[in-house]
Design a protein around this motif. Structure first.
Motif, PDB file in Angstrom:
ATOM      1  N   ALA A 359      57.042  18.727  53.341  1.00  0.00           N
ATOM      2  CA  ALA A 359      57.509  17.386  52.989  1.00  0.00           C
ATOM      3  C   ALA A 359      57.716  17.206  51.485  1.00  0.00           C
ATOM      4  CB  ALA A 359      56.521  16.348  53.511  1.00  0.00           C
ATOM      5  N   GLU A 360      56.788  17.719  50.678  1.00  0.00           N
ATOM      6  CA  GLU A 360      56.884  17.495  49.236  1.00  0.00           C
ATOM      7  C   GLU A 360      58.127  18.168  48.651  1.00  0.00           C
ATOM      8  OE1 GLU A 360      54.219  18.314  45.212  1.00  0.00           O
ATOM      9  OE2 GLU A 360      53.226  18.228  47.162  1.00  0.00           O
ATOM     10  N   LEU A 361      58.366  19.416  49.059  1.00  0.00           N
ATOM     11  CA  LEU A 361      59.551  20.127  48.587  1.00  0.00           C
ATOM     12  C   LEU A 361      60.813  19.439  49.088  1.00  0.00           C
ATOM     13  CD1 LEU A 361      60.825  22.585  47.181  1.00  0.00           C
ATOM     14  CD2 LEU A 361      60.544  23.851  49.333  1.00  0.00           C
ATOM     15  N   LEU A 362      60.781  19.014  50.346  1.00  0.00           N
ATOM     16  CA  LEU A 362      61.935  18.364  50.948  1.00  0.00           C
ATOM     17  C   LEU A 362      62.266  17.060  50.230  1.00  0.00           C
ATOM     18  CD1 LEU A 362      63.914  18.779  53.227  1.00  0.00           C
ATOM     19  CD2 LEU A 362      62.371  17.555  54.749  1.00  0.00           C
ATOM     20  N   ASP A 363      61.252  16.282  49.899  1.00  0.00           N
ATOM     21  CA  ASP A 363      61.479  15.032  49.173  1.00  0.00           C
ATOM     22  C   ASP A 363      62.075  15.295  47.796  1.00  0.00           C
ATOM     23  OD1 ASP A 363      60.540  13.625  51.297  1.00  0.00           O
ATOM     24  OD2 ASP A 363      58.583  13.138  50.430  1.00  0.00           O
ATOM     25  N   SER A 364      61.664  16.381  47.164  1.00  0.00           N
ATOM     26  CA  SER A 364      62.237  16.736  45.861  1.00  0.00           C
ATOM     27  C   SER A 364      63.725  17.032  45.988  1.00  0.00           C
ATOM     28  CB  SER A 364      61.517  17.959  45.274  1.00  0.00           C
ATOM     29  OG  SER A 364      60.166  17.680  45.012  1.00  0.00           O
ATOM     30  N   PHE A 365      64.084  17.779  47.049  1.00  0.00           N
ATOM     31  CA  PHE A 365      65.496  18.086  47.279  1.00  0.00           C
ATOM     32  C   PHE A 365      66.306  16.802  47.457  1.00  0.00           C
ATOM     33  CE2 PHE A 365      64.383  22.416  49.409  1.00  0.00           C
ATOM     34  CZ  PHE A 365      64.172  22.967  48.152  1.00  0.00           C
ATOM     35  N   VAL A 366      65.755  15.863  48.238  1.00  0.00           N
ATOM     36  CA  VAL A 366      66.467  14.611  48.501  1.00  0.00           C
ATOM     37  C   VAL A 366      66.651  13.827  47.208  1.00  0.00           C
ATOM     38  CG1 VAL A 366      66.377  12.399  49.710  1.00  0.00           C
ATOM     39  CG2 VAL A 366      65.690  14.489  50.891  1.00  0.00           C
ATOM     40  N   ARG A 367      65.574  13.713  46.416  1.00  0.00           N
ATOM     41  CA  ARG A 367      65.642  12.924  45.177  1.00  0.00           C
ATOM     42  C   ARG A 367      66.613  13.525  44.157  1.00  0.00           C
ATOM     43  NH1 ARG A 367      59.830  12.949  45.773  1.00  0.00           N
ATOM     44  NH2 ARG A 367      59.108  10.939  46.607  1.00  0.00           N
ATOM     45  N   GLU A 368      66.874  14.814  44.252  1.00  0.00           N
ATOM     46  CA  GLU A 368      67.777  15.466  43.299  1.00  0.00           C
ATOM     47  C   GLU A 368      69.235  15.447  43.762  1.00  0.00           C
ATOM     48  OE1 GLU A 368      66.022  19.299  43.168  1.00  0.00           O
ATOM     49  OE2 GLU A 368      64.168  18.572  42.241  1.00  0.00           O
ATOM     50  N   SER A 369      69.481  14.874  44.939  1.00  0.00           N
ATOM     51  CA  SER A 369      70.832  14.894  45.497  1.00  0.00           C
ATOM     52  C   SER A 369      71.695  13.780  44.910  1.00  0.00           C
ATOM     53  CB  SER A 369      70.777  14.755  47.017  1.00  0.00           C
ATOM     54  OG  SER A 369      70.362  13.442  47.367  1.00  0.00           O
ATOM     55  N   PRO A 370      73.014  13.997  44.828  1.00  0.00           N
ATOM     56  CA  PRO A 370      73.907  12.920  44.358  1.00  0.00           C
ATOM     57  C   PRO A 370      73.902  11.719  45.287  1.00  0.00           C
ATOM     58  CG  PRO A 370      75.166  14.829  45.168  1.00  0.00           C
ATOM     59  CD  PRO A 370      73.742  15.248  45.096  1.00  0.00           C
ATOM     60  N   GLU A 371      73.647  11.943  46.577  1.00  0.00           N
ATOM     61  CA  GLU A 371      73.594  10.830  47.528  1.00  0.00           C
ATOM     62  C   GLU A 371      72.435   9.882  47.204  1.00  0.00           C
ATOM     63  OE1 GLU A 371      75.489  14.338  49.677  1.00  0.00           O
ATOM     64  OE2 GLU A 371      73.829  14.026  48.265  1.00  0.00           O
ATOM     65  N   TYR A 372      71.308  10.464  46.794  1.00  0.00           N
ATOM     66  CA  TYR A 372      70.149   9.645  46.411  1.00  0.00           C
ATOM     67  C   TYR A 372      70.471   8.835  45.155  1.00  0.00           C
ATOM     68  CZ  TYR A 372      65.332   8.613  44.869  1.00  0.00           C
ATOM     69  OH  TYR A 372      64.181   7.998  44.460  1.00  0.00           O
ATOM     70  N   ALA A 373      71.104   9.476  44.185  1.00  0.00           N
ATOM     71  CA  ALA A 373      71.479   8.782  42.951  1.00  0.00           C
ATOM     72  C   ALA A 373      72.447   7.637  43.244  1.00  0.00           C
ATOM     73  CB  ALA A 373      72.106   9.768  41.968  1.00  0.00           C
ATOM     74  N   ALA A 374      73.364   7.863  44.195  1.00  0.00           N
ATOM     75  CA  ALA A 374      74.333   6.822  44.548  1.00  0.00           C
ATOM     76  C   ALA A 374      73.641   5.603  45.144  1.00  0.00           C
ATOM     77  CB  ALA A 374      75.363   7.382  45.523  1.00  0.00           C
ATOM     78  N   LEU A 375      72.634   5.831  45.991  1.00  0.00           N
ATOM     79  CA  LEU A 375      71.899   4.708  46.579  1.00  0.00           C
ATOM     80  C   LEU A 375      71.139   3.923  45.503  1.00  0.00           C
ATOM     81  CD1 LEU A 375      70.475   6.156  49.932  1.00  0.00           C
ATOM     82  CD2 LEU A 375      72.426   4.630  49.593  1.00  0.00           C
ATOM     83  N   LEU A 376      70.585   4.627  44.535  1.00  0.00           N
ATOM     84  CA  LEU A 376      69.896   3.931  43.436  1.00  0.00           C
ATOM     85  C   LEU A 376      70.877   3.094  42.636  1.00  0.00           C
ATOM     86  CD1 LEU A 376      67.386   6.616  42.047  1.00  0.00           C
ATOM     87  CD2 LEU A 376      66.969   4.813  43.738  1.00  0.00           C
ATOM     88  N   ASP A 377      72.083   3.634  42.424  1.00  0.00           N
ATOM     89  CA  ASP A 377      73.112   2.893  41.684  1.00  0.00           C
ATOM     90  C   ASP A 377      73.523   1.624  42.423  1.00  0.00           C
ATOM     91  OD1 ASP A 377      73.111   4.753  39.678  1.00  0.00           O
ATOM     92  OD2 ASP A 377      74.849   5.863  40.432  1.00  0.00           O
ATOM     93  N   GLU A 378      73.422   1.669  43.757  1.00  0.00           N
ATOM     94  CA  GLU A 378      73.774   0.494  44.559  1.00  0.00           C
ATOM     95  C   GLU A 378      72.682  -0.575  44.538  1.00  0.00           C
ATOM     96  OE1 GLU A 378      74.611   1.880  48.470  1.00  0.00           O
ATOM     97  OE2 GLU A 378      76.354   3.073  47.855  1.00  0.00           O
ATOM     98  N   GLY A 379      71.540  -0.249  43.933  1.00  0.00           N
ATOM     99  CA  GLY A 379      70.463  -1.230  43.836  1.00  0.00           C
ATOM    100  C   GLY A 379      69.283  -0.979  44.741  1.00  0.00           C
ATOM    101  N   ARG A 380      69.312   0.084  45.554  1.00  0.00           N
ATOM    102  CA  ARG A 380      68.166   0.403  46.416  1.00  0.00           C
ATOM    103  C   ARG A 380      66.993   0.847  45.556  1.00  0.00           C
ATOM    104  NH1 ARG A 380      69.009   2.285  51.814  1.00  0.00           N
ATOM    105  NH2 ARG A 380      70.971   1.462  52.608  1.00  0.00           N
ATOM    106  N   ASN A 381      65.783   0.531  46.001  1.00  0.00           N
ATOM    107  CA  ASN A 381      64.627   1.071  45.292  1.00  0.00           C
ATOM    108  C   ASN A 381      64.385   2.503  45.756  1.00  0.00           C
ATOM    109  OD1 ASN A 381      62.810   1.157  47.594  1.00  0.00           O
ATOM    110  ND2 ASN A 381      62.625  -1.077  47.398  1.00  0.00           N
ATOM    111  N   ALA A 382      63.562   3.234  45.014  1.00  0.00           N
ATOM    112  CA  ALA A 382      63.379   4.665  45.254  1.00  0.00           C
ATOM    113  C   ALA A 382      62.856   4.953  46.657  1.00  0.00           C
ATOM    114  CB  ALA A 382      62.435   5.250  44.202  1.00  0.00           C
ATOM    115  N   ALA A 383      61.893   4.182  47.106  1.00  0.00           N
ATOM    116  CA  ALA A 383      61.289   4.430  48.417  1.00  0.00           C
ATOM    117  C   ALA A 383      62.294   4.203  49.543  1.00  0.00           C
ATOM    118  CB  ALA A 383      60.066   3.542  48.604  1.00  0.00           C
ATOM    119  N   ASP A 384      63.062   3.121  49.441  1.00  0.00           N
ATOM    120  CA  ASP A 384      64.054   2.820  50.479  1.00  0.00           C
ATOM    121  C   ASP A 384      65.150   3.883  50.512  1.00  0.00           C
ATOM    122  OD1 ASP A 384      62.683   0.598  51.217  1.00  0.00           O
ATOM    123  OD2 ASP A 384      63.998  -0.839  50.199  1.00  0.00           O
TER     124      ASP A 384
END
Length: 732
Positions: A359-384
């Motif tokens: 899980a920890e490695l997998l979460d790191s992969f997700v957080r480093e993805s452009p899709e994750y960055a795009a959701l943050l740019d849209e106003g989502r918080n990190a957990a969501d």
């Protein structure tokens, strides 16, 4: 009763407000005028002469264009394509001065009413496409005014036919296809001159939205849009009723094929050459994209194809191992040991859950993805954002495929000249444009050890000198103790210097760097060819802890194979202008000496040690698995946790090296067998070298010099091994 005077006052007030608005806009337009682009070079691209990259035999490797397009004169574009364009996009094109004021006012009124309309003419669209930076993409009045002003300037400078020609040759049709010619080849696999009315209408319909009306992904939507275009042609008298009804009922028939972007069989090599050429050409006043330069390279097309096939074949097999280890299903038919390994491990270990349970490695992969960055740019918080992506099955599958895709690099160099004969930067340029030959820096592991042994031999050490391999520890500069370990210990705890390299013994290598000095090892490596990457002169350098490029390592081995003469990797041999006049000659005359970086006698000794690594050490797979009997020498390398697999092989006429691993160093081959360079990178090189020898690209009879007494030594060694086998003993 109607108050006429009041109405008159309101009308005068409205007229005054409108006039004031017009004057304000006119004044603002005058202010913007100096900030709109010059349109003088709008048609310059039709006269462009792209430069070409040739292989050593003169065949085409790549064409360097600013954009992937072929300019087509208007009289070679079918009239029905032009009719479809004007009827659909701008039916008053021949009458307006660049801006259709009637259409603009109508679209403004509809937009104010809530129905957003574009209202841009073909000339305005051309202005926007030709000058995206100067005009901008923001949906505001400033951008629109700049677009209008530029369109008016274009109409004053060029004829209507020139404007149409420029538009149809520069507009994007998606899939990196610019212009009608590339669009016709991409979607219908034919030149634009042969487009049917229905095919032309399909392409023109695509311009309303290249993603929304993409005929590959949305064929029904594209067909409906095509019929809208046909209806517009009917409405404006460019198509008969009978032809419309016939064509409207016709299904969408594609001949989709992505176009080669001019990079040929060696795309990563072409990119490397282009980077170098851009730096060379600009200060001298040459334009790589317009001056028609002819660049001749050292690439051997036959060897390049062999290398491409070897990388594809071996990495496909290794990918099956990675797929099992990281929980991806694989339906590939595998050969021999790989298939057996996959079947056995799949039954005995829960690999299918490995990806999901980390899980920890997998979460790191997700957080480093452009899709994750795009959701943050849209106003989502990190957990969501994290939770949303973890719950998205499609995203998670795509992420796993990206992260667990094995990659490779391969390069082959002629040691006599430094000429680069083959260069494979990755498995597939369309999936991974990153070059793993020159740009990537990875720890080389034990392939770095020859530099340690070379420094020891240069210091006068005897290859038969013995070392104690038990309990070796070295005090590091920070005061800690370094205790290198060997994969297999010798029965008596002793090893010669020669066997230390042949069997890749860390204990011997550590003692050598301790005696010779890490600074001397680093200096030798740099002199031999590791000239771009910084090397940290610490004891652990002996085990290849400083990241380097594959090109540097192959170049250093080529210096050893050339008996101590360094020649810089030669990518380009000559550059000529469009008329054939040589501008630069880079290939040295045959027989020219290189830079002396190692004593020839030491180089011959080192080659002999590396010959032993192939004959009886870690590189034996070259003989046993690939059946290569030629005189070769080489070294395997594997870094910690099987992160990187390396192998470099020297033959008197060719040095070939490969790296295998994942782009993300946190992802590794978990198998202790397939994760080793001796079983991954070695197979890539072995596959390529065997084919090169079979096709006589290199001479199988070529031999390296042998150190004095080596022949007698090998005779007694072979005899001793035969006797041990006869009496049932093991072979050391």
């Amino acid at each position: 009763m109607v108050d006429v005077k009041r109405l008159r006052r309101l009308a005068l007030w409205a007229a005054g407000a409108l006039l004031a608005g017009v004057l304000v806009l006119a004044g603002y337009a005058l202010v913007l005028l100096p900030f709109t682009p010059s349109v003088e070079g709008l048609l310059a691209a039709r006269d462009d002469k792209p430069s070409v990259l040739l292989a050593a035999d003169g065949s085409l490797l790549a064409t360097f264009r600013r954009t992937p397009r072929d300019w087509l004169p208007l009289d070679r574009i079918p009239p029905h394509v032009i009719d479809a364009l004007i009827a659909t996009e701008d039916h008053r094109f021949w009458e307006h001065p660049g801006v259709d004021w009637r259409r603009s006012l109508s679209s403004l009124a509809q937009t104010l009413g809530g129905d957003t309309q574009g209202g841009s003419t073909l000339t305005q669209q051309l202005a926007r496409n030709a000058f995206p930076v100067e005009i901008g993409r923001a949906r505001n009045a400033t951008r629109k005014l700049k677009e209008m002003i530029t369109a008016l300037k274009i109409e004053r400078r060029y004829s209507k036919r020139e404007i149409l020609e420029a538009y149809l040759n520069t507009v994007s049709f998606h899939y990196n296809a610019f212009g009608i010619e590339m669009a016709a080849r991409t979607y219908f696999d034919k030149p634009a001159a042969k487009l049917t009315v229905a095919e032309g209408a399909t392409l023109i319909g695509l311009l309303k939205g290249t993603r929304v009306y993409n005929p590959v992904l949305h064929p029904e939507r594209a067909r409906e849009r095509r019929n809208v275009v046909l209806a517009q042609m009917l409405k404006h008298g460019k198509l008969s009723r009978a032809d419309f009804e016939r064509l409207e009922a016709r299904p969408l028939r594609l001949g989709f094929e992505r176009q080669d972007l001019g990079q040929g069989i060696a795309p990563h090599f072409a990119e490397a050459v282009k980077r170098w050429l851009l730096g060379w050409a600009a200060p001298l006043g040459y334009d790589l994209y317009t001056d028609g330069l002819v660049v001749r390279s050292a690439i051997d097309p036959k060897l390049q194809r062999i290398a491409n096939q070897a990388v594809a074949r071996q990495l496909d097999a290794l990918q099956a191992v990675a797929d099992v280890e990281w929980g991806r299903e694989s339906g590939k038919l595998l050969a021999g040991g790989t298939r057996a390994y996959v079947a056995a491990r799949a039954k005995t270990e829960p690999f299918a859950h490995f990806w999901a349970t980390h899980a920890e490695l997998l979460d790191s992969f997700v957080r480093e993805s452009p899709e994750y960055a795009a959701l943050l740019d849209e106003g989502r918080n990190a957990a969501d954002a994290l939770a949303a992506l973890r719950a998205d099955t499609g995203f998670m599958q795509a992420l796993r495929e990206r992260k667990t895709r094995l990659e490779a690099g391969f390069v082959a160099i002629d040691p006599a000249s430094g000429a680069v004969r083959a260069w494979v930067g990755a498995r597939d340029h369309t999936l991974d444009a990153y070059d793993h030959v020159q740009r990537s820096r990875r720890q080389p592991g034990s392939t770095f050890k020859p530099f340690v042994y070379g420094a020891a031999l240069a210091a006068g050490m005897d290859p038969q000198r013995e070392f104690d391999t038990r309990g070796v520890s070295l005090r590091l500069p920070d005061g800690t103790l370094w205790k290198p370990r060997d994969m297999g210990a010798t029965p008596d705890g002793r090893s010669t210097l020669e066997d230390g390299l042949v069997f890749s013994r860390n204990s011997v290598t550590a003692q050598l760097i301790g005696e010779v000095g890490a600074d001397k090892v680093a200096t030798l490596a740099q002199r031999l060819g590791v000239r771009e990457s910084p090397l940290e002169a610490v004891p652990s350098l002996a085990l290849g802890t400083s990241p380097v490029s594959l090109l540097e390592m192959a170049s250093a081995y080529a210096s050893i194979a050339a008996q101590g003469e360094y020649r810089a990797p030669l990518l380009v041999t000559q550059v000529s202008d469009a008329n054939g006049k040589p501008l630069m000659q880079l290939a040295p005359p045959p027989g020219t000496s290189g830079e002396r970086v190692m004593d020839p006698a030491v180089a011959v000794q080192l080659i002999d040690l590396l010959r032993g690594a192939v004959n009886r050490g870690t590189g034996q797979g070259i003989r046993s698995a690939w059946g290569i009997t030629a005189d070769v020498a080489g070294k395997t390398g594997t870094t910690q946790n099987n992160t990187d697999g390396w192998f470099i092989l020297m033959q008197p006429q060719l040095v070939a090296g490969a790296w295998v691993g994942f782009n993300d160093a946190r992802v590794t081959l978990r198998s202790e067998y397939w994760g080793q360079g001796a079983h991954n990178a070695l197979n890539v090189v072995g596959d390529a070298m065997r084919a090169a020898l079979a096709q006589r690209i290199v001479d199988e009879r070529a031999e390296f010099p042998t150190p004095p007494g080596a022949g007698l030594r090998d005779f007694f060694r072979s005899a001793g091994e035969a006797l041990r086998r006869w009496f049932g003993g093991g072979v050391h």
